[in-house]
Design a protein around this motif. Structure first.
Motif, PDB file in Angstrom:
ATOM      1  N   ALA A   1       7.353  -0.387  -6.982  1.00  0.00           N
ATOM      2  CA  ALA A   1       8.072  -1.658  -6.839  1.00  0.00           C
ATOM      3  C   ALA A   1       9.574  -1.456  -7.034  1.00  0.00           C
ATOM      4  CB  ALA A   1       7.534  -2.671  -7.849  1.00  0.00           C
ATOM      5  N   ILE A   2       9.940  -0.613  -7.992  1.00  0.00           N
ATOM      6  CA  ILE A   2      11.361  -0.337  -8.232  1.00  0.00           C
ATOM      7  C   ILE A   2      11.958   0.418  -7.046  1.00  0.00           C
ATOM      8  CG2 ILE A   2      12.973   0.923  -9.703  1.00  0.00           C
ATOM      9  CD1 ILE A   2      10.939   0.386 -12.029  1.00  0.00           C
ATOM     10  N   ALA A   3      11.228   1.412  -6.539  1.00  0.00           N
ATOM     11  CA  ALA A   3      11.724   2.179  -5.391  1.00  0.00           C
ATOM     12  C   ALA A   3      11.858   1.296  -4.154  1.00  0.00           C
ATOM     13  CB  ALA A   3      10.782   3.353  -5.111  1.00  0.00           C
ATOM     14  N   ASP A   4      10.865   0.435  -3.906  1.00  0.00           N
ATOM     15  CA  ASP A   4      10.944  -0.500  -2.775  1.00  0.00           C
ATOM     16  C   ASP A   4      12.203  -1.359  -2.878  1.00  0.00           C
ATOM     17  OD1 ASP A   4       8.553   0.373  -1.706  1.00  0.00           O
ATOM     18  OD2 ASP A   4       7.378  -1.347  -2.370  1.00  0.00           O
ATOM     19  N   ALA A   5      12.428  -1.902  -4.074  1.00  0.00           N
ATOM     20  CA  ALA A   5      13.583  -2.778  -4.278  1.00  0.00           C
ATOM     21  C   ALA A   5      14.887  -2.012  -4.086  1.00  0.00           C
ATOM     22  CB  ALA A   5      13.528  -3.400  -5.671  1.00  0.00           C
TER      23      ALA A   5
END
Length: 300
Positions: free
Chosen positions: A129-133
């Motif tokens: 989720a952090i990488a996507d964001a």
């Protein structure tokens, strides 16, 4: 914000931001309150120091998972020792000097470094989720991969960086995709647009498995709040979403929806899809660390 000489002068409604600095009428939102703590710390930040980790994540707009928001997180690049107090957590540079930038005049670790710091210290799903964001905010994948190489949590963080996509529109969509990867569920199309026979857009969906004629969507209060239009209520959004679903179902597809409780319950996503996909599984080639439900071990 007020600087007071004595805590006895402080009404109960005030919040301590740092020693001697208090805030009247603090915001109820913990994220907004933490940013107030950051602002209070800024004048006392020594040269070569930068906001980092959870503080930097909020400044950049990255999702936060299980972070300590009562303390401001700062990294020192000029040597010295780390320190933890009731209002701050400072630490020295680990492994190599961080890349740094300024965001709204705040000295902060770069988007890629901040994402890397947070990804290493959580599980694969939140790391994804952090990488996507980060990609959605304009981070370069190559830069992110360079930041996550080596050290604590590097293997699952690298896996997340490789599989990240800016097409994921929310942290919960990313968490669902994390479950899909870990469970060996075939990968769906993201943000697929359905059109009618005349080419008119019927709607866009979070996940679509063409081979199963199945749409999957995260269905939570957070999403409804984001879809609110001026003058609308949550009931209006629900009604609009239901009408959109009916239009898409006319294309001979079925829907499965998930709530935050499903996302946070191990095995719930797979169980909800089982009636539609049967025993279809694929090997996504994930590293063992990406399947580990324990926090990464400390390795630097």
């Amino acid at each position: 914000m007020h600087q007071l000489n004595s805590s006895s002068d402080r009404p109960l409604t005030r919040i301590k931001l740092r020693p001697g600095v208090f805030l009247d009428e603090p915001p109820a939102d913990p994220y907004a309150l933490h940013l107030k703590r950051v602002e209070a710390r800024l004048p006392h930040l020594r040269p070569g120091s930068y906001f980092a980790r959870a503080s930097a994540a909020l400044i950049h707009g990255l999702p936060i998972f299980h972070a300590d928001l009562d303390r401001v997180h700062v990294v020192h690049t000029g040597g010295g020792h780390g320190r933890i107090t009731t209002s701050g957590h400072s630490f020295t540079t680990p492994l190599r000097d961080p890349s740094v930038v300024k965001v709204d005049d705040l000295p902060v670790t770069s988007l890629a470094r901040t994402a890397s710091d947070m990804m290493r210290r959580t599980l694969f799903g939140p790391a994804l989720a952090i990488a996507d964001a980060a990609l959605r905010l304009g981070c370069d994948r190559a830069e992110l991969l360079d930041e996550v190489r080596g050290g604590r949590g590097c293997r699952h963080a690298t896996e997340a960086a490789l599989r990240a996509t800016p097409l994921s529109e929310s942290a919960y969509e990313s968490l669902v995709r994390g479950h899909i990867l870990q469970s060996g569920i075939p990968m769906p199309l993201l943000q697929h647009e359905f059109v009618d026979a005349w080419g008119l857009l019927l709607g866009r969906t979070d996940f679509f498995w063409r081979e199963f004629g199945l749409v999957g969507e995260f269905d939570g209060a957070i999403k409804y709040d984001e879809l609110l239009r001026p003058g609308e209520t949550v009931a209006d959004v629900r009604r609009r979403e239901y009408e959109r679903q009916r239009r898409i179902e006319g294309q001979n597809v079925r829907f499965v929806r998930w709530t935050a409780e499903d996302v946070h319950t191990p095995g719930a996503i797979l169980a909800s899809l089982q009636p539609f996909i049967g025993d279809h599984r694929v090997d996504h080639g994930m590293c063992p660390e990406a399947h580990d439900l324990r926090r990464p071990r400390r390795r630097g």
